[in-house]
Enzyme design. Structure first.
Site, PDB file in Angstrom:
ATOM      1  CE  LYS A 140      -4.341   1.185   0.089  1.00  0.00           C
ATOM      2  NZ  LYS A 140      -5.533   0.442  -0.396  1.00  0.00           N
ATOM      3  CG  ASP A 180      -7.307   3.486  -0.999  1.00  0.00           C
ATOM      4  OD1 ASP A 180      -7.738   2.331  -0.946  1.00  0.00           O
ATOM      5  OD2 ASP A 180      -7.475   4.300  -0.067  1.00  0.00           O
TER       6      ASP A 180
HETATM    7  P1  NDP Z   1     -12.708   8.077  -3.281  1.00  0.00           P
HETATM    8  O1  NDP Z   1     -11.655   9.073  -3.048  1.00  0.00           O
HETATM    9  O2  NDP Z   1     -13.192   7.835  -4.662  1.00  0.00           O
HETATM   10  O3  NDP Z   1     -13.989   8.411  -2.399  1.00  0.00           O
HETATM   11  C1  NDP Z   1     -13.896   8.493  -1.013  1.00  0.00           C
HETATM   12  C2  NDP Z   1     -15.236   8.953  -0.462  1.00  0.00           C
HETATM   13  O4  NDP Z   1     -15.209   8.839   0.953  1.00  0.00           O
HETATM   14  C3  NDP Z   1     -15.532  10.399  -0.771  1.00  0.00           C
HETATM   15  O5  NDP Z   1     -16.911  10.585  -0.863  1.00  0.00           O
HETATM   16  C4  NDP Z   1     -14.950  11.104   0.462  1.00  0.00           C
HETATM   17  O6  NDP Z   1     -15.509  12.383   0.715  1.00  0.00           O
HETATM   18  C5  NDP Z   1     -15.309  10.130   1.540  1.00  0.00           C
HETATM   19  N1  NDP Z   1     -14.345  10.276   2.654  1.00  0.00           N
HETATM   20  C6  NDP Z   1     -12.992  10.209   2.592  1.00  0.00           C
HETATM   21  N2  NDP Z   1     -12.440  10.415   3.797  1.00  0.00           N
HETATM   22  C7  NDP Z   1     -13.461  10.628   4.622  1.00  0.00           C
HETATM   23  C8  NDP Z   1     -13.542  10.900   5.994  1.00  0.00           C
HETATM   24  N3  NDP Z   1     -12.439  11.006   6.770  1.00  0.00           N
HETATM   25  N4  NDP Z   1     -14.785  11.048   6.528  1.00  0.00           N
HETATM   26  C9  NDP Z   1     -15.893  10.927   5.734  1.00  0.00           C
HETATM   27  N5  NDP Z   1     -15.870  10.664   4.435  1.00  0.00           N
HETATM   28  C10 NDP Z   1     -14.680  10.524   3.887  1.00  0.00           C
HETATM   29  O7  NDP Z   1     -12.170   6.720  -2.636  1.00  0.00           O
HETATM   30  P2  NDP Z   1     -12.659   5.239  -2.887  1.00  0.00           P
HETATM   31  O8  NDP Z   1     -14.102   5.202  -3.161  1.00  0.00           O
HETATM   32  O9  NDP Z   1     -11.725   4.614  -3.850  1.00  0.00           O
HETATM   33  O10 NDP Z   1     -12.353   4.569  -1.471  1.00  0.00           O
HETATM   34  C11 NDP Z   1     -13.325   4.499  -0.439  1.00  0.00           C
HETATM   35  C12 NDP Z   1     -12.952   3.394   0.536  1.00  0.00           C
HETATM   36  O11 NDP Z   1     -12.898   2.147  -0.149  1.00  0.00           O
HETATM   37  C13 NDP Z   1     -11.583   3.546   1.212  1.00  0.00           C
HETATM   38  O12 NDP Z   1     -11.661   2.979   2.499  1.00  0.00           O
HETATM   39  C14 NDP Z   1     -10.682   2.672   0.339  1.00  0.00           C
HETATM   40  O13 NDP Z   1      -9.543   2.254   1.039  1.00  0.00           O
HETATM   41  C15 NDP Z   1     -11.629   1.526   0.049  1.00  0.00           C
HETATM   42  N6  NDP Z   1     -11.323   0.695  -1.110  1.00  0.00           N
HETATM   43  C16 NDP Z   1     -11.147   1.244  -2.346  1.00  0.00           C
HETATM   44  C17 NDP Z   1     -10.900   0.441  -3.431  1.00  0.00           C
HETATM   45  C18 NDP Z   1     -10.785   0.974  -4.810  1.00  0.00           C
HETATM   46  O14 NDP Z   1     -10.680   0.186  -5.744  1.00  0.00           O
HETATM   47  N7  NDP Z   1     -10.835   2.284  -5.033  1.00  0.00           N
HETATM   48  C19 NDP Z   1     -10.755  -1.032  -3.283  1.00  0.00           C
HETATM   49  C20 NDP Z   1     -11.037  -1.508  -1.941  1.00  0.00           C
HETATM   50  C21 NDP Z   1     -11.279  -0.660  -0.911  1.00  0.00           C
HETATM   51  P3  NDP Z   1     -14.658  13.698   0.398  1.00  0.00           P
HETATM   52  O15 NDP Z   1     -14.716  13.833  -1.094  1.00  0.00           O
HETATM   53  O16 NDP Z   1     -15.359  14.764   1.122  1.00  0.00           O
HETATM   54  O17 NDP Z   1     -13.271  13.452   0.913  1.00  0.00           O
HETATM   55  O1  2IT Z   2      -7.889  -1.352  -0.911  1.00  0.00           O
HETATM   56  C1  2IT Z   2      -7.796  -1.843  -2.058  1.00  0.00           C
HETATM   57  O2  2IT Z   2      -7.945  -3.056  -2.255  1.00  0.00           O
HETATM   58  C2  2IT Z   2      -7.531  -0.947  -3.185  1.00  0.00           C
HETATM   59  N1  2IT Z   2      -7.441   0.260  -2.978  1.00  0.00           N
HETATM   60  C3  2IT Z   2      -7.335  -1.503  -4.565  1.00  0.00           C
HETATM   61  C4  2IT Z   2      -5.947  -2.027  -4.733  1.00  0.00           C
HETATM   62  C5  2IT Z   2      -5.584  -2.455  -6.138  1.00  0.00           C
HETATM   63  O3  2IT Z   2      -4.402  -2.775  -6.307  1.00  0.00           O
HETATM   64  O4  2IT Z   2      -6.419  -2.478  -7.025  1.00  0.00           O
END
Ligand code: NDP
Ligand code: 2IT
Length: 460
Positions: A140, A180
């Site tokens: 990560k 992420d």
């Molecule tokens: P994005 O940046 O696309 O979206 C994040 C969302 O969460 C936004 O709406 C953001 O709001 C909100 N957010 C972020 N920080 C906070 C906080 N401290 N309090 C409240 N809301 C918050 O990220 P992702 O959708 O990619 O990721 C979301 C989650 O999913 C994370 O935990 C990530 O680790 C996990 N994840 C992501 C994967 C991926 O493929 N992208 C895979 C597996 C897990 P704002 O815009 O206001 O910051």
């Molecule tokens: O938390 C996660 O699994 C991710 N942000 C995606 C990682 C990846 O390599 O696609």
């Protein structure tokens, strides 16, 4: 009654002493890293029965090896803002475990990023990646850079500087980052451009989550959100329930949330709320996803603007209030520890029937215990959100064989992977007399796969 640590008291003292001693070492050697302590503690307490049954893991001291990253890289990221001022951020990459394949995991750009956040995410990634059945180790990275309010050229200059150092540590067979929080296809594009320029080679497989015009995979953008709902669907089906007609609350409005909402709606659920870090919207008629996509993916603005177009909807400040909305299903898809004891009690009081963690570690230890004690169906993050990294691995396969699968081909594979993850978790929980506890099931299934491979590879 099911609790998180159901079998903990039953295990032999010596095993418990070993686990406690490793846990204590982690706390002592990594001071002030609360999120990392939490992720390690949650895993250790559910795998104790595995150690009791297979003393080889203790003899080989697997726990002490698995909690120590193979490598932790921290570096300076200087960049020039649009006013000509030099800014400095900190960059990170943890290369946690490469037993199963090249390190694999996303990059997070958010001001809260520090050693603890990177290590908790890297640690979770090891077991998540093992659950996918794909040949990928756990890593990560990220930065405390805040993309909010930055111009496109500032984002580009930051990404170029970040990659100037990161490129020394990654490669298609070494370590393959992806997105992420705060990192999507735009950032991956700038990162890839800089890597390509530095290496003088078109190594498409060095990053995943790429745009479709530069070797990205169809369905990667949708994969985490869709995968979350595929897992949920399997869990509901196993308990004679169905998504159709349910009321769903999804936190966040980023990549994971948007595509979890899309798939849940497609399967007949009504999604009534979503959020960002400023607040949440409640639309009792069902969220209009087209508006959310435009606001968040195109205009990159705040979710509060939704109500200007949908006057029936209500906006409330304080994003944590979203968990007071009555729903059948809650999908936390924003960030770590967003559902605490209080939010969990609210959800249970309002009759929630299932939770699936789309985000990484969105529920506190106390919240998970409340769900399990109340027999709420609970899907843990490392299983539920594994669809994103699984399709990243499929992107690597396509890149190395220079082919491009159709959306449907990838989606069919994703569905099969999520179904298998669900059933592997169920079976592992059953095997250790913890039926129905998917937290234990996911930890045990992921851990044994990595631990067995580490033993095969020797003490290296
Ligand atoms: P994005 O940046 O696309 O979206 C994040 C969302 O969460 C936004 O709406 C953001 O709001 C909100 N957010 C972020 N920080 C906070 C906080 N401290 N309090 C409240 N809301 C918050 O990220 P992702 O959708 O990619 O990721 C979301 C989650 O999913 C994370 O935990 C990530 O680790 C996990 N994840 C992501 C994967 C991926 O493929 N992208 C895979 C597996 C897990 P704002 O815009 O206001 O910051
Ligand atoms: O938390 C996660 O699994 C991710 N942000 C995606 C990682 C990846 O390599 O696609």
């Amino acid at each position: 009654m099911q609790t998180f640590e159901k079998d903990f008291t039953k295990v032999e003292d010596s095993v418990q002493q070993y686990v406690t001693s490793v846990h204590k070492k982690v706390l002592d050697k990594n001071p002030n890293e609360n999120e990392f302590h939490q992720a390690v503690g949650d895993l250790l307490h559910t795998i104790t029965p595995v150690l009791q049954k297979h003393p080889i893991y203790i003899k080989q001291n697997i726990l002490e090896r698995i909690v120590e990253p193979e490598r932790f890289i921290s570096f300076r990221v200087p960049w020039i803002d649009d006013s000509g001022n030099v800014q400095v951020n900190r960059g990170f990459r943890v290369q946690f475990n490469s037993a199963l394949g090249p390190y694999k995991g996303g990059l997070r750009f958010h001001p809260s990023v520090n050693n603890s956040i990177i290590k908790f995410l890297g640690f979770e990634q090891i077991f998540k990646n093992a659950l996918t059945g794909q040949p990928i180790g756990g890593g990560k990275g990220g930065s405390d850079f805040d993309p909010k309010g930055k111009s496109d050229t500032e984002i580009m200059r930051f990404c170029q500087s970040f990659m100037s150092e990161l490129a020394n540590h990654i490669g298609p067979d070494i370590d393959v980052p992806a997105g992420d929080i705060g990192v999507g296809a735009r950032e991956i594009g700038y990162l890839f451009g800089q890597y390509k320029k530095m290496k003088g080679r078109y190594e498409a497989g060095v990053l995943t989550g790429k745009g479709l015009n530069f070797n990205g995979s169809l369905a990667r953008k949708e994969a985490t959100g869709y995968g979350t709902v595929y897992f949920l669907q399997e869990m509901l089906k196993d308990h004679n329930m169905d998504l159709r007609g349910t009321t769903v609350v999804v936190s966040g409005s980023g990549n994971v949330s948007i595509y979890a909402m899309e798939k849940a709606m497609e399967l007949g659920a009504k999604v009534v709320a979503c959020s960002d870090s400023d607040g949440y919207i409640y639309d009792e008629n069902g969220i209009n996803l087209k508006t959310v996509k435009r606001l968040k993916e195109v205009e990159r603005t705040r979710i509060a603007n939704y109500i200007a177009e949908h006057p029936n909807a209500v906006y409330s400040e304080d994003c944590t209030g979203i968990w007071s909305i009555p729903c059948d299903i809650a999908l936390p898809c924003a960030t770590q520890n967003e559902i605490d004891e209080n939010a969990a009690n609210n959800l249970v009081f309002n009759g929630v029937r299932a939770i699936a963690e789309g985000a990484n570690m969105p529920c506190t230890h106390e919240a998970i215990s409340i769900f399990l004690e109340n027999n709420i169906l609970f899907g843990p993050a490392k299983a539920v959100n594994a669809g994103g990294v699984a399709v990243s691995a499929l992107e690597m396969s396509q890149n190395s064989s220079r082919v491009s699968w159709s959306f449907n081909e990838v989606d069919v594979k994703l569905k099969a992977i999520m179904r298998k993850i669900y059933h592997d978790c169920v079976e592992a929980a059953d095997e250790y007399n913890n039926s129905g506890n998917l937290v234990a099931g996911a930890n045990i299934a992921g851990f044994t796969k990595v631990a067995d491979t580490m033993i095969s590879l020797g003490v290296i």
